[in-house]
Motif scaffolding. Structure first.
Motif, PDB file in Angstrom:
ATOM      1  N   LYS A   1     -52.500 -31.253 -70.169  1.00 24.89           N
ATOM      2  CA  LYS A   1     -52.063 -29.871 -69.907  1.00 24.89           C
ATOM      3  C   LYS A   1     -50.545 -29.735 -69.763  1.00 24.89           C
ATOM      4  O   LYS A   1     -50.036 -28.645 -69.565  1.00 24.89           O
ATOM      5  CB  LYS A   1     -52.736 -29.344 -68.640  1.00 24.89           C
ATOM      6  N   SER A   2     -49.825 -30.865 -69.832  1.00 30.87           N
ATOM      7  CA  SER A   2     -48.365 -30.825 -69.673  1.00 30.87           C
ATOM      8  C   SER A   2     -47.697 -31.518 -70.851  1.00 30.87           C
ATOM      9  O   SER A   2     -48.304 -32.361 -71.515  1.00 30.87           O
ATOM     10  CB  SER A   2     -47.954 -31.523 -68.378  1.00 30.87           C
ATOM     11  N   SER A   3     -46.444 -31.159 -71.060  1.00 31.13           N
ATOM     12  CA  SER A   3     -45.679 -31.822 -72.124  1.00 31.13           C
ATOM     13  C   SER A   3     -45.270 -33.217 -71.646  1.00 31.13           C
ATOM     14  O   SER A   3     -45.324 -33.517 -70.444  1.00 31.13           O
ATOM     15  CB  SER A   3     -44.435 -31.004 -72.470  1.00 31.13           C
ATOM     16  N   TYR A   4     -44.846 -34.042 -72.606  1.00 32.87           N
ATOM     17  CA  TYR A   4     -44.418 -35.415 -72.286  1.00 32.87           C
ATOM     18  C   TYR A   4     -43.301 -35.404 -71.238  1.00 32.87           C
ATOM     19  O   TYR A   4     -43.324 -36.163 -70.279  1.00 32.87           O
ATOM     20  CB  TYR A   4     -43.954 -36.107 -73.577  1.00 32.87           C
ATOM     21  N   LYS A   5     -42.336 -34.492 -71.427  1.00 34.53           N
ATOM     22  CA  LYS A   5     -41.193 -34.387 -70.515  1.00 34.53           C
ATOM     23  C   LYS A   5     -41.658 -33.996 -69.104  1.00 34.53           C
ATOM     24  O   LYS A   5     -41.220 -34.570 -68.105  1.00 34.53           O
ATOM     25  CB  LYS A   5     -40.207 -33.347 -71.054  1.00 34.53           C
ATOM     26  N   GLU A   6     -42.562 -33.016 -69.022  1.00 32.66           N
ATOM     27  CA  GLU A   6     -43.074 -32.547 -67.722  1.00 32.66           C
ATOM     28  C   GLU A   6     -43.846 -33.654 -66.997  1.00 32.66           C
ATOM     29  O   GLU A   6     -43.702 -33.818 -65.784  1.00 32.66           O
ATOM     30  CB  GLU A   6     -43.995 -31.340 -67.916  1.00 32.66           C
ATOM     31  N   VAL A   7     -44.630 -34.419 -67.767  1.00 32.02           N
ATOM     32  CA  VAL A   7     -45.411 -35.530 -67.191  1.00 32.02           C
ATOM     33  C   VAL A   7     -44.475 -36.547 -66.553  1.00 32.02           C
ATOM     34  O   VAL A   7     -44.680 -36.969 -65.412  1.00 32.02           O
ATOM     35  CB  VAL A   7     -46.309 -36.196 -68.265  1.00 32.02           C
ATOM     36  N   LEU A   8     -43.436 -36.951 -67.298  1.00 34.39           N
ATOM     37  CA  LEU A   8     -42.489 -37.944 -66.767  1.00 34.39           C
ATOM     38  C   LEU A   8     -41.720 -37.402 -65.565  1.00 34.39           C
ATOM     39  O   LEU A   8     -41.498 -38.124 -64.591  1.00 34.39           O
ATOM     40  CB  LEU A   8     -41.496 -38.382 -67.853  1.00 34.39           C
ATOM     41  N   GLU A   9     -41.336 -36.118 -65.616  1.00 32.28           N
ATOM     42  CA  GLU A   9     -40.627 -35.496 -64.480  1.00 32.28           C
ATOM     43  C   GLU A   9     -41.492 -35.535 -63.219  1.00 32.28           C
ATOM     44  O   GLU A   9     -41.011 -35.885 -62.137  1.00 32.28           O
ATOM     45  CB  GLU A   9     -40.250 -34.049 -64.823  1.00 32.28           C
ATOM     46  N   GLN A  10     -42.767 -35.160 -63.367  1.00 36.26           N
ATOM     47  CA  GLN A  10     -43.703 -35.179 -62.221  1.00 36.26           C
ATOM     48  C   GLN A  10     -43.883 -36.598 -61.688  1.00 36.26           C
ATOM     49  O   GLN A  10     -43.909 -36.823 -60.482  1.00 36.26           O
ATOM     50  CB  GLN A  10     -45.060 -34.627 -62.647  1.00 36.26           C
ATOM     51  N   PHE A  11     -43.987 -37.554 -62.618  1.00 37.42           N
ATOM     52  CA  PHE A  11     -44.186 -38.952 -62.225  1.00 37.42           C
ATOM     53  C   PHE A  11     -42.974 -39.473 -61.453  1.00 37.42           C
ATOM     54  O   PHE A  11     -43.124 -40.084 -60.384  1.00 37.42           O
ATOM     55  CB  PHE A  11     -44.448 -39.825 -63.454  1.00 37.42           C
ATOM     56  N   TYR A  12     -41.767 -39.233 -61.990  1.00 37.99           N
ATOM     57  CA  TYR A  12     -40.552 -39.744 -61.332  1.00 37.99           C
ATOM     58  C   TYR A  12     -40.309 -39.066 -59.988  1.00 37.99           C
ATOM     59  O   TYR A  12     -39.810 -39.688 -59.048  1.00 37.99           O
ATOM     60  CB  TYR A  12     -39.336 -39.584 -62.251  1.00 37.99           C
ATOM     61  N   LYS A  13     -40.673 -37.803 -59.898  1.00 37.36           N
ATOM     62  CA  LYS A  13     -40.558 -37.070 -58.627  1.00 37.36           C
ATOM     63  C   LYS A  13     -41.475 -37.708 -57.572  1.00 37.36           C
ATOM     64  O   LYS A  13     -41.077 -37.919 -56.424  1.00 37.36           O
ATOM     65  CB  LYS A  13     -40.954 -35.606 -58.854  1.00 37.36           C
ATOM     66  N   THR A  14     -42.704 -38.014 -57.988  1.00 38.90           N
ATOM     67  CA  THR A  14     -43.667 -38.651 -57.085  1.00 38.90           C
ATOM     68  C   THR A  14     -43.219 -40.057 -56.718  1.00 38.90           C
ATOM     69  O   THR A  14     -43.337 -40.479 -55.569  1.00 38.90           O
ATOM     70  CB  THR A  14     -45.067 -38.693 -57.740  1.00 38.90           C
ATOM     71  N   GLN A  15     -42.667 -40.780 -57.691  1.00 40.45           N
ATOM     72  CA  GLN A  15     -42.177 -42.143 -57.450  1.00 40.45           C
ATOM     73  C   GLN A  15     -41.055 -42.142 -56.401  1.00 40.45           C
ATOM     74  O   GLN A  15     -41.010 -43.008 -55.530  1.00 40.45           O
ATOM     75  CB  GLN A  15     -41.659 -42.731 -58.764  1.00 40.45           C
TER      76      GLN A  15
ATOM     77  N   GLU B   1     -45.990 -46.218 -65.382  1.00 38.80           N
ATOM     78  CA  GLU B   1     -44.817 -45.688 -66.085  1.00 38.80           C
ATOM     79  C   GLU B   1     -44.821 -46.154 -67.552  1.00 38.80           C
ATOM     80  O   GLU B   1     -44.561 -45.365 -68.463  1.00 38.80           O
ATOM     81  CB  GLU B   1     -43.543 -46.170 -65.390  1.00 38.80           C
ATOM     82  N   GLN B   2     -45.128 -47.429 -67.760  1.00 33.39           N
ATOM     83  CA  GLN B   2     -45.188 -47.987 -69.114  1.00 33.39           C
ATOM     84  C   GLN B   2     -46.258 -47.284 -69.945  1.00 33.39           C
ATOM     85  O   GLN B   2     -46.055 -46.961 -71.118  1.00 33.39           O
ATOM     86  CB  GLN B   2     -45.479 -49.493 -69.033  1.00 33.39           C
ATOM     87  N   LEU B   3     -47.394 -47.023 -69.324  1.00 30.60           N
ATOM     88  CA  LEU B   3     -48.499 -46.320 -69.992  1.00 30.60           C
ATOM     89  C   LEU B   3     -48.063 -44.931 -70.440  1.00 30.60           C
ATOM     90  O   LEU B   3     -48.347 -44.502 -71.568  1.00 30.60           O
ATOM     91  CB  LEU B   3     -49.693 -46.225 -69.040  1.00 30.60           C
ATOM     92  N   LEU B   4     -47.335 -44.233 -69.545  1.00 30.58           N
ATOM     93  CA  LEU B   4     -46.871 -42.879 -69.873  1.00 30.58           C
ATOM     94  C   LEU B   4     -45.809 -42.897 -70.992  1.00 30.58           C
ATOM     95  O   LEU B   4     -45.816 -42.021 -71.853  1.00 30.58           O
ATOM     96  CB  LEU B   4     -46.294 -42.206 -68.626  1.00 30.58           C
ATOM     97  N   LYS B   5     -44.949 -43.910 -70.962  1.00 30.24           N
ATOM     98  CA  LYS B   5     -43.899 -43.989 -71.975  1.00 30.24           C
ATOM     99  C   LYS B   5     -44.470 -44.264 -73.368  1.00 30.24           C
ATOM    100  O   LYS B   5     -43.861 -43.906 -74.370  1.00 30.24           O
ATOM    101  CB  LYS B   5     -42.891 -45.083 -71.600  1.00 30.24           C
ATOM    102  N   GLU B   6     -45.622 -44.901 -73.409  1.00 25.82           N
ATOM    103  CA  GLU B   6     -46.262 -45.192 -74.703  1.00 25.82           C
ATOM    104  C   GLU B   6     -46.723 -43.921 -75.404  1.00 25.82           C
ATOM    105  O   GLU B   6     -46.931 -43.927 -76.619  1.00 25.82           O
ATOM    106  CB  GLU B   6     -47.466 -46.124 -74.484  1.00 25.82           C
ATOM    107  N   LEU B   7     -46.858 -42.831 -74.659  1.00 27.45           N
ATOM    108  CA  LEU B   7     -47.263 -41.557 -75.261  1.00 27.45           C
ATOM    109  C   LEU B   7     -46.198 -41.021 -76.233  1.00 27.45           C
ATOM    110  O   LEU B   7     -46.515 -40.246 -77.129  1.00 27.45           O
ATOM    111  CB  LEU B   7     -47.499 -40.499 -74.180  1.00 27.45           C
ATOM    112  N   LYS B   8     -44.960 -41.444 -76.027  1.00 33.22           N
ATOM    113  CA  LYS B   8     -43.858 -40.938 -76.859  1.00 33.22           C
ATOM    114  C   LYS B   8     -43.951 -41.477 -78.282  1.00 33.22           C
ATOM    115  O   LYS B   8     -43.487 -40.859 -79.235  1.00 33.22           O
ATOM    116  CB  LYS B   8     -42.519 -41.345 -76.237  1.00 33.22           C
ATOM    117  N   HIS B   9     -44.532 -42.662 -78.443  1.00 37.07           N
ATOM    118  CA  HIS B   9     -44.587 -43.308 -79.769  1.00 37.07           C
ATOM    119  C   HIS B   9     -45.684 -42.722 -80.627  1.00 37.07           C
ATOM    120  O   HIS B   9     -46.658 -42.238 -80.151  1.00 37.07           O
ATOM    121  CB  HIS B   9     -44.782 -44.808 -79.594  1.00 37.07           C
TER     122      HIS B   9
END
Length: 200
Positions: A105-119, A192-200
């Protein structure tokens, strides 16, 4: 075959390829979401177990509160209740934030932003936990020496053996917290690695 027919055929093939790519991308995201949920279950189970232990301890403190017969013993009991009551709630909060991230339900950028905020939030809570742990350790040592051994730790003749035991238990507790935090960071790095793989 006429040029117009070839053009229509080509457009149809392109449309089917685009549809297939969209379907494949959606499937990859859904599979990644399943893996993500599986990895975050590690935190959910761990933190809810910690919450159960903390609230059981609060129950023991409240049940035994009458046995704390001096003002400072009561103070240590209250400190335990406050720390054990509040700290696990912060942990449950960041676990909820982590599990609320929806890749579909979120874009790649939004997912990473939410993840880093939580981290970032997790690191803050870890720091608070390390600062508070000595207070919790002292409070629980005083409490249990009174409840289990019916001894006021401050009125005991502190032998070197007792002091050494207390110091070693304290160091062991801090070491356990550090190791636990390292495991948490390792699991977060894996997510984080799992989420970054979505970009490829």
């Amino acid at each position: 075959m006429e040029l117009e027919e070839m053009k229509n055929l080509w457009e149809g093939m392109s449309q089917r390829l685009n549809n297939q790519k969209t379907l494949t991308d959606e499937l990859v995201i859904e599979m990644t979401q399943l893996k993500y949920n599986s990895k975050t279950n590690f935190f959910k189970n761990k933190e809810f177990f910690g919450l159960a232990v903390a609230y059981t301890m609060i129950g023991i403190v409240i049940y035994s509160f009458e046995s704390l017969d001096t003002w400072y013993l009561k103070t240590f009991g209250i400190v335990m209740i406050i720390i054990l009551g509040i700290l696990p709630l912060f942990s449950i909060d960041w676990v909820k934030r982590l599990r609320k991230i929806e890749l579909t339900k979120s874009s790649y950028k939004e997912v990473l932003e939410q993840f880093y905020k939580t981290q970032k939030r997790i690191k803050q809570i870890e720091s608070i936990g390390l600062i508070i742990s000595p207070f919790l350790f002292v409070s629980s040592s005083v409490f249990f020496s009174k409840i289990i051994g019916n001894e006021d730790l401050f009125k005991l003749n502190m032998s070197w053996a007792l002091i050494t035991s207390i110091v070693l238990i304290f160091i062991g507790t801090i070491y356990f917290i550090i190791i636990s935090n390292k495991k948490k960071r390792k699991q977060l790095k894996s997510i984080e690695q799992l989420l970054k793989e979505l970009k490829h």
